[in-house]
Design an enzyme around this catalytic site. Structure first.
Site, mmCIF file in Angstrom:
data_model
loop_
_atom_site.group_PDB
_atom_site.id
_atom_site.type_symbol
_atom_site.label_atom_id
_atom_site.label_comp_id
_atom_site.label_asym_id
_atom_site.label_seq_id
_atom_site.Cartn_x
_atom_site.Cartn_y
_atom_site.Cartn_z
ATOM 1 N N SER A 1 0.878 -1.175 0.000
ATOM 2 C CA SER A 1 0.000 0.000 0.000
ATOM 3 C C SER A 1 0.909 1.216 0.000
ATOM 4 C CB SER A 1 -0.917 0.002 1.204
ATOM 5 O OG SER A 1 -0.296 -0.615 2.295
ATOM 6 N N SER A 2 1.116 1.747 -1.184
ATOM 7 C CA SER A 2 2.255 2.632 -1.382
ATOM 8 C C SER A 2 1.916 4.116 -1.259
ATOM 9 C CB SER A 2 2.853 2.390 -2.751
ATOM 10 O OG SER A 2 1.864 2.552 -3.734
ATOM 11 N N PRO B 1 1.275 7.792 -0.252
ATOM 12 C CA PRO B 1 1.534 8.617 -1.421
ATOM 13 C C PRO B 1 2.933 8.457 -2.017
ATOM 14 C CG PRO B 1 1.848 9.896 0.538
ATOM 15 C CD PRO B 1 1.556 8.498 0.979
ATOM 16 N N GLY B 2 3.600 7.371 -1.727
ATOM 17 C CA GLY B 2 4.847 7.103 -2.424
ATOM 18 C C GLY B 2 6.109 7.499 -1.673
ATOM 19 N N GLY B 3 5.956 7.931 -0.443
ATOM 20 C CA GLY B 3 7.148 8.317 0.329
ATOM 21 C C GLY B 3 8.072 7.140 0.575
ATOM 22 N N LYS B 4 7.488 6.044 1.037
ATOM 23 C CA LYS B 4 8.312 4.878 1.329
ATOM 24 C C LYS B 4 8.798 4.228 0.036
ATOM 25 C CE LYS B 4 5.867 3.960 5.607
ATOM 26 N NZ LYS B 4 4.596 4.664 5.309
ATOM 27 N N ASP C 1 -6.356 -4.702 -5.183
ATOM 28 C CA ASP C 1 -6.590 -4.897 -3.767
ATOM 29 C C ASP C 1 -5.464 -5.809 -3.267
ATOM 30 O OD1 ASP C 1 -7.392 -5.686 -1.276
ATOM 31 O OD2 ASP C 1 -9.517 -5.677 -1.791
ATOM 32 N N ASP D 1 2.559 -1.647 4.549
ATOM 33 C CA ASP D 1 2.167 -0.547 5.437
ATOM 34 C C ASP D 1 0.654 -0.577 5.494
ATOM 35 O OD1 ASP D 1 1.908 1.694 6.898
ATOM 36 O OD2 ASP D 1 2.548 3.086 5.356
ATOM 37 N N CYS E 1 0.517 2.690 11.459
ATOM 38 C CA CYS E 1 0.632 3.929 12.230
ATOM 39 C C CYS E 1 -0.383 3.905 13.356
ATOM 40 C CB CYS E 1 0.455 5.148 11.339
ATOM 41 S SG CYS E 1 -1.080 5.151 10.440
#
Lengths: 180, 739
Positions: free
Chosen positions: B412-413, B415-418, B463, B480, B537
């Site tokens: 689950s990427s 907004p792409g930070g990781k 999914d 995540d 989180c």
């Protein structure tokens, strides 16, 4: 996702060559593996063979993006370069324009480059030649088309346009929805 | 480099603000100037005393007392302290104002400078006035932690002596005494401010001097030692309000300040219950009052407060809640694909950004203290030189530690930070598959990937639960998981009231499904990898340890150290639940102790694909293991199946379960070859009962068959055939029996 047809390839390469000239062949024949262009949802993606192979697992409607998006074919079958292509345009660019720090922000908001904001320009730039725009710190900011030749640029008044804006990195925020 | 800001205007802006504040403080101080000479003399003598003490202190490892307790070995502990909360102190007396101002200044300047002194990062232009502070601070770097605590106390000082006290309360036994003394002093201050020149002067002097503050607690302790004895008797004991009082409270508007005081007193009593309790009052009465007060004061719903009370000791609870009221510092991550941290820092400083390196544990992070330009729209940002990213989201990627040339899945990427951090660690080699279930949010992933110049990524919109069907064989997977967000209340206060039991369990259920499919997507045979990092989180146990524990039971995975040297260990036991002992290898991060979002990180290694080929076998294998341990499998069976189907119900016999899990883990490796046989034996033994579970597993088995059909060895295929035949035979037999 499919390979480009001959016609599409021709249209796209013509466009690319306006900015990077014969350096196009460096994009295709790379020492670090084979790279190729693929069409997906009217958009052209540039990727390595390895990623391509993996991406074939993904069904068409679920695939969002592969590798780097170079641009898209419009409905009139013209090719339009996206700012996302800057990653590969900048290192191979033949003609460059540097803008002064004061004009940086203006360009990043989508305005043309005026003479007053022009820091440097490559010698012998022809009119309507595709150019990549850099900041004075050599950070690529976008690309456009030279409105005047280098010689003319020396003479014109400060408020006249020297580079027509085509794409800038501000679009990453402004047009996030339409990047792909 | 970059745009040069007009130096004249900038210089004026920075120190001018601070200077103004300080000037204010000075003018305030000017009222009390007459005593200054004597004061300074006295100060110097005390300073000498303190210097002697400091020398002693630095010799014995006093600081070590605090740090190991938190399980934190990083040197930059200063950064990890949450900043002070700014609301409160409703009545601005001139006195208090000046105090606060001078203090805030001290804090703001001290933090960055201290660190610099420690780290020898001399890139920033230091202001001349501040240099002195640096020099002074150099000496007592050891006392940093104490500093902070003291400042906290002072800040809250006036009416409601706040969580500063709380901070110390875990260790300090003198706390209530100290508090009483302080309270009295405050009363004096507020009552006879002018008449009590001497006392206030002392206060002022202490506030004004930075160095002074370091030792304030020590000095205070000594000084107040005698007054403390007197105050002991005066100190009013906390009493529970009677029924009529609480009734009145319902009608009258609630005074937050009194509630806050009541919370403090209540917790104080609860921490020393045997000595401070009121005769004849039960602990539950105190607890229920505390719960009500916390709900009212911090505006949480009842459920969440209960959850948090279960999770934290009372002394920590208020810290946590307080930390949720303040924002975490803004952090950015350098994109090493495009630039270096030093260059980026320089470029941003030139734009008028006040920043510092994030900490020893990260080589790419920067903390932004303040900025004159929007940090998310600088030309550097647009050019992809950095990414706005919370400090906590560095951790799972660091734990994942992707290697060059690997294939990595980010489930689950958005907004792409990781994702981009993974790409930069892999230096744009290998392949990253960035997946997210939400197509809208994927747009930001695409944008960020292109902006940061990441070229090795495939973005797709599945999914996560379907993933092993789409593709498998990844070297590493980062999951995540979507969660209730109880760790990021500071970011999204809506969580305070919007979550209830069902929400938590719903996300826990989804997480369990996701973690299994994530594990199934990993290739255990990978030479370099075979790792899964699971993170959320959220701070609740249901979404973290429980999920990981579930995965340990269901698949051939084991927990490995995360490689993060700080953070708190995960729970191995929580109330009625008992988890696998290796769960202490997981890491928890809290806003109040690490000054980053509440976070949970677990790293799992998959050690065999065998389970994958036949989940039914695994099921049976587990049962077989159980059968060996516990001689009455039929009793165990129902609870097990119940748990599987409805994870909402707490496991009936947790202890036994943990035991069986442990043995299964231990024997799994050995029994790999003998597994199927054993399973068969178990099946024969159990007959009809086992059938349920095998039917359950068959689905998964089929799913896998589709994918890995080719890979399967001939022998295994034979095995499976045999089983099918066996099943058919069994059903036939049964039919005959029925007839």
């Amino acid at each position: 996702m499919r390979p480009l047809t001959d016609e599409e390839t021709k249209i796209m390469f013509e466009k690319l060559s306006k900015y990077i000239g014969e350096n196009i062949k460096l994009l295709v024949d790379r020492p670090d593996g084979t790279y190729c262009f693929r069409l997906h949802n009217d958009r052209v993606y540039y990727m390595s063979e390895k990623i391509l192979k993996l991406a074939t697992n993904i069904s068409r409607d679920k695939l969002v993006s592969v590798g780097t998006c170079f641009g898209k074919f419009t409905k009139t079958r013209k090719f339009r370069l996206h700012i996302t292509a800057l990653e590969f345009l900048a290192p191979y660019a033949k003609f460059k324009v540097w803008v002064k720090p004061g004009a940086e922000q203006s360009f990043l908001y989508g305005n043309h480059v005026l003479k007053s904001g022009l820091g440097r320009i490559t010698e012998n730039t022809m009119q309507y030649q595709g150019v990549v725009v850099y900041s004075m710190a050599d950070v690529p900011l976008g690309f456009g088309v030279a409105a005047k030749t280098t010689q003319e640029c020396r003479r014109v008044d400060p408020m006249s346009i020297v580079v027509f804006h085509q794409a800038d990195v501000g679009e990453f925020i402004r047009n996030e929805d339409t990047l792909t | 480099m970059g745009r040069k800001l007009d130096p004249a205007s900038r210089v004026k802006r920075g120190p001018g603000k601070k200077a103004r504040k300080q000037q204010g403080a000075e003018t305030e101080l000017a009222k009390f100037i007459p005593d200054e000479d004597a004061e300074s003399k006295r100060l110097s003598s005390r300073a000498r005393k303190r210097a002697a003490k400091r020398a002693q202190v630095s010799e014995k490892p006093k600081v070590a007392g605090e740090q190991p307790k938190k399980g934190f070995t990083d040197e930059n502990s200063k950064w990890l302290k949450p900043a002070k909360r700014k609301r409160k102190n409703d009545e601005p007396e001139s006195e208090d104002d000046s105090e606060n101002y001078s203090e805030e200044d001290g804090e703001v300047e001290e933090q960055p400078l201290n660190k610099k002194a420690g780290k020898d990062q001399g890139q920033k232009v230091k202001k001349a006035g501040l240099k002195e502070v640096v020099d002074e601070d150099d000496g007592d770097d050891d006392d940093d932690d104490d500093d902070n605590d003291d400042e906290m106390v002072d800040d809250y000082g006036t009416i409601d002596d706040g969580s500063g006290d709380e901070e110390e309360s875990d260790g300090e036994e003198l706390l209530p005494i100290e508090r009483a003394a302080k309270k009295e002093k405050k009363q004096k201050e507020t009552m006879g401010l002018e008449s009590d020149e001497d006392d206030t002067d002392e206060e002022e002097g202490e506030e004004g001097d930075d160095d002074e503050e370091d030792e304030k607690s020590d000095g205070d302790m000594e000084e107040d030692e005698d007054t403390v004895q007197v105050n002991m008797d005066e100190m009013d004991r906390f009493r529970l309000p009677g029924p009529e009082a609480s009734e009145k409270e319902g009608i009258l508007p609630i005074d937050l300040k009194t509630i806050y005081q009541r919370i403090k007193d209540n917790i104080d009593v609860l921490c020393n219950f045997s000595t401070k309790r009121e005769e004849g009052k039960a602990r539950t009465e105190y607890i229920s009052l505390l719960k009500k007060d916390l709900c009212a004061y911090y505006s949480y719903n009842n459920f969440l407060i209960e959850k948090l009370m279960e999770l934290f000791p009372l002394s920590e609870l208020v810290d946590f809640l307080e930390a949720n009221e303040i924002q975490r510092p803004v952090t950015i991550r350098t994109n090493t694909l495009k630039t270096r941290r030093r260059d980026l820092a320089q470029a941003l400083i030139n734009r008028g950004v006040n920043l510092d390196p994030l900490g020893k544990w990260s080589k790419v992070g920067l903390v932004i203290y303040d900025s004159s330009v929007p940090i998310g729209a600088t030309p550097e940002y647009l050019a992809g030189q950095y990414m706005l990213q919370g400090a906590s989201s560095f951790l799972p990627v660091m734990a994942l530690s992707p290697q060059e040339g690997e294939s990595v899945l980010d489930m689950s990427s958005a907004p792409g930070g990781k994702t981009t951090y993974i790409a930069q660690l892999m230096r744009n080699t290998g392949v990253i598959v960035a997946n997210d279930a939400n197509a809208e949010r994927l747009k930001s992933v695409v944008g960020n990937i292109h902006r940061l110049g990441v070229t090795n990524t495939v973005v797709c919109n599945y999914d996560g639960r379907q993933f092993p069907k789409v593709m498998g064989g990844f070297d590493r997977v980062l999951l995540d998981a979507p969660c209730s967000g109880t760790g990021v209340i500071a970011k999204d206060p809506a969580v305070k009231t919007s979550k209830d039991e069902a929400d938590i369990l719903r996300s826990a259920h989804l997480q369990k499904e996701l973690i299994l499919s994530a594990i199934d997507s990993i290739d255990a045979q990978s030479t370099t990898g075979g790792y899964l990092v699971y993170c959320t989180c959220s701070v609740t146990v249901e979404e973290n340890e429980w999920v990981v524990d579930y995965a340990l039971k269901k698949r051939n995975v084991k927990l490995v150290p995360t490689g993060l040297d700080f953070g708190k260990e995960g729970f191995t036991r929580f109330r009625v639940r008992r988890f696998h002992p290796s769960l202490k290898l997981t890491r928890r991060f809290y806003p109040h102790s690490h000054n980053m979002d509440g976070f949970f990180v677990a790293k799992l290694k998959k050690f065999s694909n065998v389970i994958l080929t036949a989940p039914a076998e695994k099921e049976a294998e587990n049962e077989a293991a159980e059968a060996t341990v516990i001689t009455t499998p039929p009793v165990e069976e129902p609870s097990k199946s119940k748990e599987k189907k409805t994870p909402l119900i707490k496991p009936g016999s947790p202890k036994e379960k943990a035991q069986t899990n442990g043995t299964a883990m231990a024997t799994a490796n050995k029994s790999k070859s003998t597994g199927p046989k054993k399973a068969k034996v178990a099946k024969i033994e159990k007959g009809a009962e086992a059938k349920n579970s095998s039917a359950d597993g068959k689905k998964e088995g089929k799913r896998f068959e589709k994918k890995h059909g080719k890979k399967k060895s001939a022998m295994k295929a034979k095995n499976r055939m045999g089983k099918n035949k066996f099943k058919k035979l069994k059903s036939m037999l049964r039919k005959q029996n029925l007839k």
